[in-house]
Design a protein around this motif. Structure first.
Motif, PDB file in Angstrom:
ATOM      1  N   GLU A   1       0.777  -1.123  -0.089  1.00 35.70           N
ATOM      2  CA  GLU A   1       0.035  -0.152  -0.039  1.00 35.70           C
ATOM      3  C   GLU A   1       0.794   1.298   0.044  1.00 35.70           C
ATOM      4  OE1 GLU A   1      -3.974   1.062   2.390  1.00 35.70           O
ATOM      5  OE2 GLU A   1      -2.251   1.046   3.654  1.00 35.70           O
ATOM      6  N   PHE A   2       0.698   2.223  -1.074  1.00 36.95           N
ATOM      7  CA  PHE A   2       1.591   3.334  -1.025  1.00 36.95           C
ATOM      8  C   PHE A   2       0.803   4.612  -0.293  1.00 36.95           C
ATOM      9  CE2 PHE A   2       2.510   0.919  -5.281  1.00 36.95           C
ATOM     10  CZ  PHE A   2       3.575   0.742  -4.896  1.00 36.95           C
ATOM     11  N   GLN A   3      -0.624   4.504  -0.439  1.00 31.26           N
ATOM     12  CA  GLN A   3      -1.236   5.664   0.245  1.00 31.26           C
ATOM     13  C   GLN A   3      -2.649   4.901   0.889  1.00 31.26           C
ATOM     14  OE1 GLN A   3      -3.274   8.827  -1.727  1.00 31.26           O
ATOM     15  NE2 GLN A   3      -1.753  10.302  -0.750  1.00 31.26           N
ATOM     16  N   LYS A   4      -2.885   5.354   2.218  1.00 24.41           N
ATOM     17  CA  LYS A   4      -4.083   4.740   2.595  1.00 24.41           C
ATOM     18  C   LYS A   4      -5.165   5.278   2.329  1.00 24.41           C
ATOM     19  CE  LYS A   4      -2.799   3.188   7.487  1.00 24.41           C
ATOM     20  NZ  LYS A   4      -2.771   3.252   8.926  1.00 24.41           N
ATOM     21  N   GLY A   5      -6.344   4.488   2.040  1.00 23.79           N
ATOM     22  CA  GLY A   5      -7.722   4.989   1.572  1.00 23.79           C
ATOM     23  C   GLY A   5      -8.550   5.151   2.796  1.00 23.79           C
ATOM     24  N   TYR A   6      -9.563   5.902   2.596  1.00 24.62           N
ATOM     25  CA  TYR A   6     -10.512   6.074   3.728  1.00 24.62           C
ATOM     26  C   TYR A   6     -11.786   6.273   3.217  1.00 24.62           C
ATOM     27  CZ  TYR A   6      -6.499   7.205   6.804  1.00 24.62           C
ATOM     28  OH  TYR A   6      -5.137   7.117   7.389  1.00 24.62           O
ATOM     29  N   THR A   7     -12.855   5.740   4.054  1.00 22.28           N
ATOM     30  CA  THR A   7     -14.302   5.831   3.833  1.00 22.28           C
ATOM     31  C   THR A   7     -14.904   6.783   5.132  1.00 22.28           C
ATOM     32  OG1 THR A   7     -14.720   3.740   5.263  1.00 22.28           O
ATOM     33  CG2 THR A   7     -14.537   3.695   2.885  1.00 22.28           C
ATOM     34  N   TYR A   8     -16.030   7.319   4.632  1.00 23.71           N
ATOM     35  CA  TYR A   8     -16.740   8.291   5.707  1.00 23.71           C
ATOM     36  C   TYR A   8     -18.101   7.771   5.436  1.00 23.71           C
ATOM     37  CZ  TYR A   8     -19.271  12.115   7.356  1.00 23.71           C
ATOM     38  OH  TYR A   8     -20.289  12.975   8.238  1.00 23.71           O
ATOM     39  N   ARG A   9     -18.862   6.983   6.556  1.00 23.59           N
ATOM     40  CA  ARG A   9     -19.996   6.697   6.533  1.00 23.59           C
ATOM     41  C   ARG A   9     -20.392   5.724   5.279  1.00 23.59           C
ATOM     42  NH1 ARG A   9     -23.886  11.650   8.630  1.00 23.59           N
ATOM     43  NH2 ARG A   9     -22.783  11.779  10.647  1.00 23.59           N
ATOM     44  N   ASP A  10     -19.588   4.880   5.019  1.00 22.79           N
ATOM     45  CA  ASP A  10     -19.665   3.726   3.817  1.00 22.79           C
ATOM     46  C   ASP A  10     -19.302   4.348   2.680  1.00 22.79           C
ATOM     47  OD1 ASP A  10     -19.928   1.651   5.724  1.00 22.79           O
ATOM     48  OD2 ASP A  10     -22.233   2.074   5.839  1.00 22.79           O
ATOM     49  N   THR A  11     -19.013   5.789   2.799  1.00 28.21           N
ATOM     50  CA  THR A  11     -18.619   6.229   1.302  1.00 28.21           C
ATOM     51  C   THR A  11     -17.232   6.580   1.067  1.00 28.21           C
ATOM     52  OG1 THR A  11     -20.710   7.345   1.183  1.00 28.21           O
ATOM     53  CG2 THR A  11     -19.116   8.259  -0.404  1.00 28.21           C
ATOM     54  N   VAL A  12     -16.671   6.173  -0.113  1.00 24.91           N
ATOM     55  CA  VAL A  12     -15.205   6.129  -0.212  1.00 24.91           C
ATOM     56  C   VAL A  12     -14.777   7.870  -0.225  1.00 24.91           C
ATOM     57  CG1 VAL A  12     -13.151   5.711  -1.536  1.00 24.91           C
ATOM     58  CG2 VAL A  12     -14.866   4.057  -1.239  1.00 24.91           C
ATOM     59  N   VAL A  13     -13.879   8.071   0.635  1.00 24.08           N
ATOM     60  CA  VAL A  13     -13.564   9.563   0.580  1.00 24.08           C
ATOM     61  C   VAL A  13     -12.290   9.613  -0.104  1.00 24.08           C
ATOM     62  CG1 VAL A  13     -12.558  11.730   1.661  1.00 24.08           C
ATOM     63  CG2 VAL A  13     -14.522  10.308   2.839  1.00 24.08           C
ATOM     64  N   ARG A  14     -11.280   8.562  -0.173  1.00 19.63           N
ATOM     65  CA  ARG A  14     -10.135   8.487  -0.714  1.00 19.63           C
ATOM     66  C   ARG A  14      -9.795   7.149  -1.084  1.00 19.63           C
ATOM     67  NH1 ARG A  14      -4.738  10.953   1.363  1.00 19.63           N
ATOM     68  NH2 ARG A  14      -4.579   9.107   2.533  1.00 19.63           N
ATOM     69  N   HIS A  15      -9.496   6.802  -2.253  1.00 20.10           N
ATOM     70  CA  HIS A  15      -9.142   5.246  -2.544  1.00 20.10           C
ATOM     71  C   HIS A  15      -7.749   5.038  -2.118  1.00 20.10           C
ATOM     72  CE1 HIS A  15     -12.494   5.758  -5.443  1.00 20.10           C
ATOM     73  NE2 HIS A  15     -12.495   4.279  -5.609  1.00 20.10           N
ATOM     74  N   SER A  16      -7.491   3.698  -1.875  1.00 19.70           N
ATOM     75  CA  SER A  16      -6.221   3.345  -1.635  1.00 19.70           C
ATOM     76  C   SER A  16      -5.239   3.068  -2.709  1.00 19.70           C
ATOM     77  CB  SER A  16      -5.971   1.922  -0.832  1.00 19.70           C
ATOM     78  OG  SER A  16      -6.945   2.015   0.440  1.00 19.70           O
ATOM     79  N   MET A  17      -3.964   3.626  -2.877  1.00 14.87           N
ATOM     80  CA  MET A  17      -3.116   3.499  -3.973  1.00 14.87           C
ATOM     81  C   MET A  17      -2.275   2.316  -3.409  1.00 14.87           C
ATOM     82  SD  MET A  17      -2.061   7.423  -4.371  1.00 14.87           S
ATOM     83  CE  MET A  17      -0.781   6.897  -5.982  1.00 14.87           C
TER      84      MET A  17
END
Length: 225
Positions: free
Chosen positions: A204-220
């Motif tokens: 994993e190059f960059q962590k991804g995050y979700t906000y209330r089951d919606t993707v805020v940023r995908h994991s690279m």
């Protein structure tokens, strides 16, 4: 001679009587025929009169029915009182206003919710690079430096940020060791590795995050095979 004459006379008389009888019979037949014709004519006339009477009766009945139906159709309805009309108008206006207000309230709540979600995502996206920098900095710290009070303070701040994000519904996307999912991962590199299963995230190059089951940023990520 007298006897012969008498027979001839008798014959003549018989012939005359036969003629008279025939004439009387013809006359009787003619009279009977005339009577029959007269009776037939009377019967036809009576039947015609009867049919005409029935037709007139039907026409009169139809006219009466039509007049009654027309009267019922074009009969004026009783006028409503002006007060009743005003009350009905006010009720109608109130009903429509209540429906409009209810629609406005629902629409406003939706818009507020959408605006809140958009605003929250925007703030989270701006905070994530700060989190990335904390992780890079703390990842570069050696075992000896971990005893330093400054490093300990940075670690405490990082943990506080992550706890706060978690409390509002921000979660890190699991990547390494899981199967690649395009809904959550963004593959930026592929590698052949026989020890790893097909389509598995190995780095994993960059962590991804979700906000209330919606993707805020995908994991690279890097994907094997």
């Amino acid at each position: 001679m007298d006897k012969k004459m008498t027979q001839e006379e008798m014959v003549k008389e018989a012939v005359e009587e036969a003629k008279k009888a025939a004439e009387e019979q013809d006359a009787a037949q003619e009279a009977a025929g005339e009577d029959t014709e007269a009776v037939a004519e009377e019967t036809v006339e009576e039947e015609a009169d009867s049919e005409a009477s029935e037709e007139e009766a039907l026409e009169e009945t139809a006219e009466e029915g039509f007049e009654k139906g027309a009267k019922g159709l074009f009969k004026r309805k009783p006028k409503k009182d002006k007060k009743d009309e005003q009350i009905e108008e006010l009720k109608d206006k109130l009903t429509r206003q209540m429906a409009e207000f209810d629609n406005f309230r629902k629409r406003t709540e939706k818009e507020k919710s959408a605006m809140y979600e958009i605003g929250a995502k925007d703030i989270i996206e701006k905070i994530l690079p700060v989190v990335d920098n904390f992780e890079r900095g703390l990842g570069a710290v050696t075992e000896e430096q971990k005893e330093d009070s400054f490093v300990a303070g940075m670690e405490m701040i990082y943990k506080q940020i992550m706890t706060t994000l978690d409390s509002v519904g921000v979660k890190a996307i699991e990547a390494v060791g899981n199967e690649f999912d395009p809904d959550f991962h963004n593959a930026v590199m592929h590698v052949e590795d026989e020890e790893v299963g097909e389509n598995i995230v190995v780095e994993e190059f960059q962590k991804g995050y979700t906000y209330r089951d919606t993707v805020v940023r995908h994991s690279m990520v890097k994907v094997a095979n």
